[in-house]
Design an enzyme around this catalytic site. Structure first.
Site, mmCIF file in Angstrom:
data_model
loop_
_atom_site.group_PDB
_atom_site.id
_atom_site.type_symbol
_atom_site.label_atom_id
_atom_site.label_comp_id
_atom_site.label_asym_id
_atom_site.label_seq_id
_atom_site.Cartn_x
_atom_site.Cartn_y
_atom_site.Cartn_z
ATOM 1 C CD GLU A 1 -12.090 -2.173 -1.940
ATOM 2 O OE1 GLU A 1 -11.124 -2.678 -1.342
ATOM 3 O OE2 GLU A 1 -12.033 -1.083 -2.518
ATOM 4 C CD GLU B 1 -2.579 1.579 0.103
ATOM 5 O OE1 GLU B 1 -3.289 0.680 -0.368
ATOM 6 O OE2 GLU B 1 -2.493 2.713 -0.423
#
Lengths: 731, 731
Positions: free
Chosen positions: A536, A443
């Site tokens: 998600e 990330e």
């Protein structure tokens, strides 16, 4: 692989060009099958235009082309002279790269080649088109450009080319003014234009409704910069009232800003709108250079759109010499438990502000909810090994998650330092013993400079610890601040990471990065992308029920999506009591997505314990391949149904998937795609009679059936449902 | 080295603080010698203020402190939740970090330490100050800050400290509002404020004249963004009518934007103005963090200013453990011939647009004027070896110079690919045989991302080819576009390069980078900087005659400058007929600059053939050291004269230099600095009787003289002249 067949015809334009009454030049081009035809012309202002017809029906009315450059001070002199003049002269006409053109030359050619992708929906792809390259001269600025058109049987691609020349070497794009003039108030499936996110729900509406419906579609996101009141994103899927399917996108967006489509209502026209940089500029160019291809895929059915390989064909061939290390991958991951809210990426609740290298995690109390701990990871590795998955993704393994989001923090991660409870060496060894690879997670928090600074060490760390693939993320506002997720500068960053990863034999799956434009042909180590709402969102309130019937016509036109299907427990509160989300899907449809949402990278996203409750259904996920020999689009109607049959690349087995919208759907499935001389056993995973996404999503039936090329089967899918079939050849 | 003597006195503020009538708190602090005193107070609005007095005379009237933060949307929630609220709430009071403070605590302490710099004007530096740290609480936002004051015998430094706390973790600086209220309409020596260059001529004027004189001072530069009509740069040198010398600058500008000084005429006050980023923001901060030190150096003479070590003392001690590889260096270079215009950085005239990796230089015709060719470089190496220079710099050795400037070109250099006529291996070997090191040149064209992408390979290339130092350059507008040379983002870049260079044992001399603020104490591999008009401007029309009498009071306050003195042929047309520039200096003064312009890195900038014409004078350049044991400031008047005596770090020899302004100057030189018990022979290099910078710059006299500590000598320097003396101890 067939040898490319390339024919070039230099047109003697006096003979071939049509000299229209107004003194305007025009030239036609036909697709290889002659069903598509386009007209290039210069209008009375000397502006290049094109027009597109399909089977005699106009698809794109005469539409303007060209660019507007930034007005600039005349180039400053080299600093090391004695005079150092700065001329503040601004010459307006220089900004015009749109009108005043005359035709210098037109060259037509034919290209026909069949190539083999490293991975894909098909093992062979035919690239067949007729080409027209018009060389235009702009007298007032003494400049030349080329517009290159490629007309395939399934659509048109064209791009601007800027040759090296005296009066056009370095230039700044203020805006590209490519137009798509439509022939009616079509239906369209769109997300609002935004320079920082594509993670919006799709809206199906008339073009005329975009303005009124758009504000409600701009739901909140981790980073967002809406692009305008009638601006939408590509790939844009449209359908005309007379049954024409039209898809607008771009191909090979390299060193260029991503295009949005701004709808000019009074003209029923989309016009290109490029993603700006921090100062509002759209692109810095140095000749010789080219724009991305602007693509118009057309067909009489939705299946024609899905079957198109135009986007890939308009990209350059593979630039990676040895591709043996690029392997389609099926994986599970320490991920869904955090997405749903049961566990955390962060290690501790003790601090809310971290300074890497200063914050001493060994002295902080673990929250007890950190998922990426060695023991938990080993549990996933066990599950992967037991069920034949290639790899395990682990998110939240590295230091910095306590304050990674929302602070525009520069040095947010270092990509090599694990939390105290993540034993990278022990995990490497354990996974290796079990024959499972690890998938790295980077990330970046959109801190792109920081990521680039650490890239070499981060990739080397992966090589050292046996992580052949990385999922990278770009959540939040971009750093350098003011830049956008889809600007030229940041698009350049994504490609930099991909090419550097190739040096390390690393596959990349970038999330929140720019939507793909087929560049996986050129860089097949780009095995995945997100660039749309993925699974998600089923844990963030739920995706719209028809979401997966639209994605193949939009997001997937540019390349595979790491959609991460496989949710077997739709009620998120069962995993995390505070999460009231409900995945808007039946269980059978979740299986179908492994076929309908093509990707060389497929995740089984749910928790091992949820799969263990439904091992009969899970069998399909275990069986389904991630690389294909052939693909057939049996049903394809955006918002309603997508049914696809695919043949395994390495066997004679076929797999069928179908995903349907809120209305449900009954499929009359013909197995005519099977080899007529062969016998097969099909295992059908379908919605139960009482199934529906909201009331009874886990109701499914599984049955086996001998089938052959003459078999027909009626399959009823529930609202938000679908079915999956594995068809094994009987030897 | 003496052990630091540290005393902390926690003030019981009820006892020590003065409770003024208005309920306003104040506390005093004195310098170790008690000649300087300051008063800290909170005014009626709860704004922190300070006031500074020197020997009973007010230097800085009560001046406000504090910052203004950017008004922001309340922090967005973590994206991975189910609600995703974005609150657009803007709370004004949160932006105020300037008023409403109350005193929580005040701590005073004393520090006294002597430390040894790796290199410097002195081999030992005393760091002696009294400190006051006031802890302030802002009730309305429940926030705390600390303002830390350090009062030395030679001035005041103070900074803001932001402790880690609940209501102040991440914040954006809109502006810092540090004020310096002056006591009169002082004389000041300034360059105009600019976010992208310091390369302006100095103006000596009254403060009240800044507005009227400033526009004419903004001469054109390769990149420039003037900061405002009354904005000037630091270090700013001032002199009051009653003979007080006051210098404003900053120390330890790390992860912070560079400060400018905005003159508020009606208040006779300078206020800080920080360099903005692409969106106008001034800084992104995460607590715990600190601002740079704001410095006020004061004295009764110019010499007091030059003798101050406050800027270094306010920086952190050396962070590089092994400094054995950091070596003061005297060098020559393939440089001046290009600056003057006789030869070129670029290899060819065939192309004006280059694409690295695509442009095939082996097929291009060399212009015949490319200086960085193997043969020419060997000639410089020969000269360096013959005359005892440590190293040779070569500019223009690497591909890309044909279009490097003015195009905001991203991939402009790769820093490792030489031109066809520069044989890097042969040169490495030749230099090594001759005992000469090479100095690398990395012109970045301000494309900072591109430089960072290549940094590891570029530094490794240096290690592999025996280049222990690099001259880096930042000519032109910064990339990422919209950023500035002195913004927080780009300041961070420079330091990134320095720290990474240290990993490779590389010394850095950055040109066009931010002005130094004493961080060479912490990172002594930063051996040079430009950040002002250097000698190159003598070939761009000429520096002002008094330039080198002002630089020591301004640019050099922050650290050494790579001024590159040593011009023996002032008439540039003698080298390059089209260049009508005339260096505004006598030859003797050029020698003096090796003493007056302190740097551990000194170049002899002129061509070998020009030195060969004046070998007797050249002897001084050969003799002068680049590292010192002691320095004495004998005459120091900005715009008029700077005379400095320095003792070699490694012998008992002394060297004296004097540079004078347009009026000329007669120095009554006392050798009282010599060891009374020793005998010396001085070699004096002085202006000839008929010398002047414009008429007869090459007129000089050299004579020897036995001297001792009682010797006095009158030396007359011409307009733009000076003298240099080497004083050798007779054993």
């Amino acid at each position: 692989m067939s040898k490319p067949n390339l024919t070039v015809r230099r047109s003697l334009f006096i003979l071939i060009l049509l000299c229209l009454t107004s003194g305007v030049w025009a030239q036609g081009l036909e697709s290889p099958d002659r069903r598509l035809s386009m007209q290039f012309a210069l209008n009375a202002q000397g502006r290049p235009t094109y027009q597109l017809t399909f089977d005699g029906q106009e698809i794109i009315k005469t539409s303007g082309l060209g660019l507007e450059l930034k007005k600039e001070e005349a180039g400053r002199q080299e600093t090391f002279d004695n005079t150092q003049h700065t001329q503040a002269e601004t010459i307006d006409r220089k900004a015009d790269l749109m009108t005043g053109f005359t035709l210098v030359d037109a060259e037509t050619s034919t290209f026909d080649e069949t190539w083999r992708p490293v991975w894909g929906e098909e093992s062979e792809i035919r690239n067949h088109y007729n080409e027209l390259a018009v060389k235009l001269h702009q007298e007032k600025n003494d400049r030349d450009i080329i517009i290159r058109f490629r007309l395939f049987n399934d659509g048109l691609g064209f791009r601007y080319e800027f040759p090296d020349q005296k009066n056009l070497t370095y230039f700044i794009i203020k805006e590209e003014h490519t137009q798509f003039r439509l022939t009616g108030d079509h239906m369209a499936w769109w997300v609002p234009g935004d320079f920082d996110t594509q993670e919006y729900a799709f809206t199906g509406s008339r073009l005329s409704e975009i303005r009124s419906k758009l504000p409600a579609t701009v739901t909140s996101n981790a980073s967002q910069t809406p692009a305008g009141p009638t601006c939408v994103q590509t790939a844009l899927m449209m359908k005309s009232d007379d049954g024409l399917y039209i898809n607008l996108h771009e191909a090979a967006c390299i060193n260029y800003a991503t295009m949005h489509l701004n709808y000019l209502e009074d003209q029923q026209t989309f016009e290109s709108l490029l993603t700006p940089d921090a100062r509002g500029d759209k692109g810095f160019m140095q000749t010789p250079c080219v724009s991305p291809w602007r693509t118009i895929i057309v067909g009489h059915s939705g299946a024609d759109i899905l079957a198109s390989r135009m986007t890939l064909n308009l990209n350059e061939p593979c630039k990676i010499e040895d591709t043996s290390w690029i392997r389609p991958t099926k994986y599970i991951g320490v991920w869904w438990e955090m997405i749903v809210g049961r566990s955390h990426w962060a290690y501790t609740d003790d601090v809310t502000s971290v300074k890497l290298g200063q914050t001493d995690y060994s002295k902080l109390k673990p929250s007890g909810r950190h998922a990426a701990n060695t023991e938990n990871v080993k549990r996933y590795i066990d599950f992967a090994a037991r069920h034949g998955f290639d790899a395990v993704l682990v998110e939240g393994w590295n230091q910095g998650w306590e304050d990674w989001f929302g602070h525009q923090k520069d040095y947010v991660f270092d990509f090599v330092t694990p939390y105290p409870d993540f034993d990278v060496e022990a995990i490497r060894e354990y996974a290796s013993q079990k024959g499972v690879k690890m998938i790295m997670h980077h990330e970046t928090s959109s801190s792109t400079r920081n990521y680039e600074r650490h890239l070499d060490k981060a990739y080397q760390f992966m090589v050292d610890h046996d992580y052949p693939a990385v999922k990278s993320g770009y959540v939040g506002d971009i750093l350098p601040r003011g830049e956008h997720h889809y600007s030229q500068w940041i698009n350049n960053h994504y490609l930099y990471c991909i090419t550097k990863a190739a040096d390390y034999h690393i596959m990349v799956n970038a999330h929140e990065a720019v939507r793909p434009t087929g560049i996986c042909r050129t860089y097949p180590n780009m095995i995945g992308n997100e660039s749309a709402r993925g699974t998600e969102f089923e844990a963030f309130g739920g995706n719209t029920v028809d979401h997966t019937t639209i994605l193949p016509f939009t997001r997937l036109i540019g390349g595979p999506m790491d959609y991460t299907p496989g949710i077997f427990e739709m009620d998120c509160s069962k995993i995390s009591p505070d999460n009231q989300s409900h995945a808007r899907t039946t269980l059978a449809r979740q299986l179908a997505l492994y076929v309908t949402m093509y990707s060389p990278l497929q995740m089984a996203a749910d928790l091992p314990e949820n799969y263990e409750r439904f091992m009969d259904a899970f069998q399909f996920i275990k069986d389904v391949p991630v690389d294909w020999q052939r693909s057939l689009y049996l049903e394809a109607e955006p918002g309603q149904v997508v049914t696809i049959a695919r043949k395994d690349k390495h066997s004679d087995n076929w797999f069928v998937g179908s995903t349907v919208g809120p209305e449900g759907h009954t499929t009359r499935l013909s197995f005519s795609f099977l080899d007529p001389g062969c016998k097969y056993e099909a295992t059908i995973y379908a919605d139960g009679k009482d199934a529906s996404w909201d009331k009874n999503p886990q109701s499914y039936i599984i049955f086996k059936k001998k089938v052959n090329s003459k078999t027909k089967l009626d399959l009823k899918s529930a609202s938000g449902g679908g079915f999956a079939i594995s068809v094994k050849a009987i030897k």
